[in-house]
Write a protein that holds these residues in place. Sequence first.
Motif, PDB file in Angstrom:
ATOM      1  N   ALA A 162      32.311  88.070  24.526  1.00  0.00           N
ATOM      2  CA  ALA A 162      32.223  88.964  23.360  1.00  0.00           C
ATOM      3  C   ALA A 162      31.959  90.400  23.803  1.00  0.00           C
ATOM      4  O   ALA A 162      32.524  91.351  23.246  1.00  0.00           O
ATOM      5  CB  ALA A 162      31.131  88.491  22.416  1.00  0.00           C
ATOM      6  N   GLN A 163      31.111  90.575  24.822  1.00  0.00           N
ATOM      7  CA  GLN A 163      30.847  91.921  25.346  1.00  0.00           C
ATOM      8  C   GLN A 163      32.118  92.538  25.917  1.00  0.00           C
ATOM      9  O   GLN A 163      32.374  93.732  25.724  1.00  0.00           O
ATOM     10  CB  GLN A 163      29.772  91.868  26.434  1.00  0.00           C
ATOM     11  CG  GLN A 163      28.357  91.663  25.923  1.00  0.00           C
ATOM     12  CD  GLN A 163      27.359  91.733  27.073  1.00  0.00           C
ATOM     13  OE1 GLN A 163      27.564  92.423  28.068  1.00  0.00           O
ATOM     14  NE2 GLN A 163      26.274  90.992  26.936  1.00  0.00           N
ATOM     15  N   LEU A 164      32.891  91.738  26.641  1.00  0.00           N
ATOM     16  CA  LEU A 164      34.131  92.259  27.221  1.00  0.00           C
ATOM     17  C   LEU A 164      35.094  92.709  26.120  1.00  0.00           C
ATOM     18  O   LEU A 164      35.779  93.723  26.263  1.00  0.00           O
ATOM     19  CB  LEU A 164      34.783  91.187  28.094  1.00  0.00           C
ATOM     20  CG  LEU A 164      34.037  90.827  29.380  1.00  0.00           C
ATOM     21  CD1 LEU A 164      34.641  89.581  30.018  1.00  0.00           C
ATOM     22  CD2 LEU A 164      34.073  91.990  30.368  1.00  0.00           C
ATOM     23  N   ARG A 165      35.133  91.959  25.029  1.00  0.00           N
ATOM     24  CA  ARG A 165      35.979  92.374  23.902  1.00  0.00           C
ATOM     25  C   ARG A 165      35.443  93.646  23.261  1.00  0.00           C
ATOM     26  O   ARG A 165      36.197  94.579  22.975  1.00  0.00           O
ATOM     27  CB  ARG A 165      36.062  91.249  22.877  1.00  0.00           C
ATOM     28  CG  ARG A 165      36.924  90.066  23.322  1.00  0.00           C
ATOM     29  CD  ARG A 165      36.803  88.915  22.353  1.00  0.00           C
ATOM     30  NE  ARG A 165      37.689  87.795  22.702  1.00  0.00           N
ATOM     31  CZ  ARG A 165      37.427  86.534  22.413  1.00  0.00           C
ATOM     32  NH1 ARG A 165      36.304  86.209  21.751  1.00  0.00           N
ATOM     33  NH2 ARG A 165      38.276  85.584  22.760  1.00  0.00           N
ATOM     34  N   ASP A 166      34.136  93.683  23.025  1.00  0.00           N
ATOM     35  CA  ASP A 166      33.544  94.863  22.393  1.00  0.00           C
ATOM     36  C   ASP A 166      33.727  96.106  23.246  1.00  0.00           C
ATOM     37  O   ASP A 166      33.882  97.217  22.722  1.00  0.00           O
ATOM     38  CB  ASP A 166      32.045  94.636  22.143  1.00  0.00           C
ATOM     39  CG  ASP A 166      31.782  93.604  21.054  1.00  0.00           C
ATOM     40  OD1 ASP A 166      32.707  93.320  20.271  1.00  0.00           O
ATOM     41  OD2 ASP A 166      30.654  93.082  20.994  1.00  0.00           O
TER      42      ASP A 166
ATOM     43  N   GLY B  58      42.462  83.038  20.338  1.00  0.00           N
ATOM     44  CA  GLY B  58      42.809  82.330  21.567  1.00  0.00           C
ATOM     45  C   GLY B  58      43.744  83.085  22.492  1.00  0.00           C
ATOM     46  O   GLY B  58      44.139  82.542  23.529  1.00  0.00           O
ATOM     47  N   ILE B  59      44.105  84.329  22.146  1.00  0.00           N
ATOM     48  CA  ILE B  59      45.016  85.106  23.003  1.00  0.00           C
ATOM     49  C   ILE B  59      44.376  86.463  23.284  1.00  0.00           C
ATOM     50  O   ILE B  59      44.266  87.315  22.402  1.00  0.00           O
ATOM     51  CB  ILE B  59      46.396  85.302  22.353  1.00  0.00           C
ATOM     52  CG1 ILE B  59      47.049  83.948  22.080  1.00  0.00           C
ATOM     53  CG2 ILE B  59      47.296  86.155  23.254  1.00  0.00           C
ATOM     54  CD1 ILE B  59      48.410  84.044  21.404  1.00  0.00           C
ATOM     55  N   ASP B  60      43.944  86.632  24.526  1.00  0.00           N
ATOM     56  CA  ASP B  60      43.329  87.888  24.968  1.00  0.00           C
ATOM     57  C   ASP B  60      44.060  88.397  26.205  1.00  0.00           C
ATOM     58  O   ASP B  60      44.469  87.613  27.065  1.00  0.00           O
ATOM     59  CB  ASP B  60      41.864  87.666  25.337  1.00  0.00           C
ATOM     60  CG  ASP B  60      41.001  87.295  24.150  1.00  0.00           C
ATOM     61  OD1 ASP B  60      40.287  88.172  23.649  1.00  0.00           O
ATOM     62  OD2 ASP B  60      41.039  86.113  23.729  1.00  0.00           O
ATOM     63  N   TYR B  61      44.181  89.736  26.286  1.00  0.00           N
ATOM     64  CA  TYR B  61      44.779  90.374  27.456  1.00  0.00           C
ATOM     65  C   TYR B  61      43.799  91.383  28.042  1.00  0.00           C
ATOM     66  O   TYR B  61      43.088  92.071  27.290  1.00  0.00           O
ATOM     67  CB  TYR B  61      46.061  91.128  27.079  1.00  0.00           C
ATOM     68  CG  TYR B  61      47.189  90.239  26.626  1.00  0.00           C
ATOM     69  CD1 TYR B  61      48.024  89.628  27.554  1.00  0.00           C
ATOM     70  CD2 TYR B  61      47.425  90.003  25.280  1.00  0.00           C
ATOM     71  CE1 TYR B  61      49.072  88.806  27.149  1.00  0.00           C
ATOM     72  CE2 TYR B  61      48.460  89.182  24.856  1.00  0.00           C
ATOM     73  CZ  TYR B  61      49.281  88.591  25.793  1.00  0.00           C
ATOM     74  OH  TYR B  61      50.310  87.766  25.388  1.00  0.00           O
ATOM     75  N   PRO B  62      43.748  91.522  29.360  1.00  0.00           N
ATOM     76  CA  PRO B  62      43.014  92.643  29.944  1.00  0.00           C
ATOM     77  C   PRO B  62      43.579  93.954  29.405  1.00  0.00           C
ATOM     78  O   PRO B  62      44.763  94.050  29.076  1.00  0.00           O
ATOM     79  CB  PRO B  62      43.271  92.498  31.446  1.00  0.00           C
ATOM     80  CG  PRO B  62      43.579  91.047  31.633  1.00  0.00           C
ATOM     81  CD  PRO B  62      44.327  90.647  30.399  1.00  0.00           C
ATOM     82  N   ARG B  63      42.743  94.958  29.317  1.00  0.00           N
ATOM     83  CA  ARG B  63      43.127  96.236  28.720  1.00  0.00           C
ATOM     84  C   ARG B  63      44.449  96.776  29.290  1.00  0.00           C
ATOM     85  O   ARG B  63      45.355  97.159  28.545  1.00  0.00           O
ATOM     86  CB  ARG B  63      42.020  97.260  28.961  1.00  0.00           C
ATOM     87  CG  ARG B  63      42.285  98.636  28.361  1.00  0.00           C
ATOM     88  CD  ARG B  63      41.558  99.719  29.145  1.00  0.00           C
ATOM     89  NE  ARG B  63      40.143  99.454  29.286  1.00  0.00           N
ATOM     90  CZ  ARG B  63      39.227  99.861  28.417  1.00  0.00           C
ATOM     91  NH1 ARG B  63      39.586 100.544  27.355  1.00  0.00           N
ATOM     92  NH2 ARG B  63      37.958  99.602  28.621  1.00  0.00           N
ATOM     93  N   ALA B  64      44.578  96.809  30.620  1.00  0.00           N
ATOM     94  CA  ALA B  64      45.776  97.380  31.231  1.00  0.00           C
ATOM     95  C   ALA B  64      47.016  96.553  30.916  1.00  0.00           C
ATOM     96  O   ALA B  64      48.100  97.112  30.703  1.00  0.00           O
ATOM     97  CB  ALA B  64      45.586  97.494  32.747  1.00  0.00           C
ATOM     98  N   VAL B  65      46.875  95.235  30.871  1.00  0.00           N
ATOM     99  CA  VAL B  65      48.019  94.377  30.553  1.00  0.00           C
ATOM    100  C   VAL B  65      48.453  94.596  29.114  1.00  0.00           C
ATOM    101  O   VAL B  65      49.650  94.706  28.817  1.00  0.00           O
ATOM    102  CB  VAL B  65      47.672  92.894  30.794  1.00  0.00           C
ATOM    103  CG1 VAL B  65      48.820  91.996  30.349  1.00  0.00           C
ATOM    104  CG2 VAL B  65      47.360  92.659  32.267  1.00  0.00           C
TER     105      VAL B  65
END
Length: 207
Positions: free
Chosen positions: A135-139, A149-156
């Motif tokens: 959750a911290q990484l998303r925030d 269920g679908i997350d991407y790293p910021r650069a991607v």
Amino acid sequence: MDPGQRQLAERRLLAALRRLHRREPMRADLRLDAVLREARADPGERLPAGHRGGGSLEGVNDAELVAVADELVASGGLLRRGHRVRLPEHQPMLLDPEMEARVRRLMAGLREAGAAPPRVEGVAARLGIPPGVVAQLRDAGELVQVAEGIDYPRAVAAELGARMQEMARHGPLTVARVRDTLRTSRRHAEALLAFQRARRSRQRGPR
């Protein structure tokens, strides 16, 4: 710059930095040019014309904004490290070395997966990363959640968004076209399309 513009510039710079700190709480500081862009992107308070809180930065150039930032640093309103600044009260969220190493492995795995990443919760659980850290990484904006269920790293996420914008210049974006061009699944293609459409709608604002 007249005193009214200077006060407006100070308020916008500080408000922009507060917003960026909220979006990226794990970052200790931020590039000043990013703060300037955020300050200019702020449409300002919806206040009557002539109200002291309203106004526009259109007549203020970047050199003048940097000079205002320098004055804020001199007065203690901002802290600076090279070309990076932060609010004095900002304390970044920190991870212990072991958890930080796990997060690096998580992000590396998601980057390698490209346009078709696995569910981040499953990977995180296998690495011993609790849901609160996800959750911290998303925030913080390090993970961009485009759908459940679908997350991407910021650069991607930024790269995929740019590729889809380029694709849109050469024809309509369809699920099949996005799936085939980005070499992903139908589920991921549908999520990326919906996310990009929602983002464009927010940028255009209410009609």
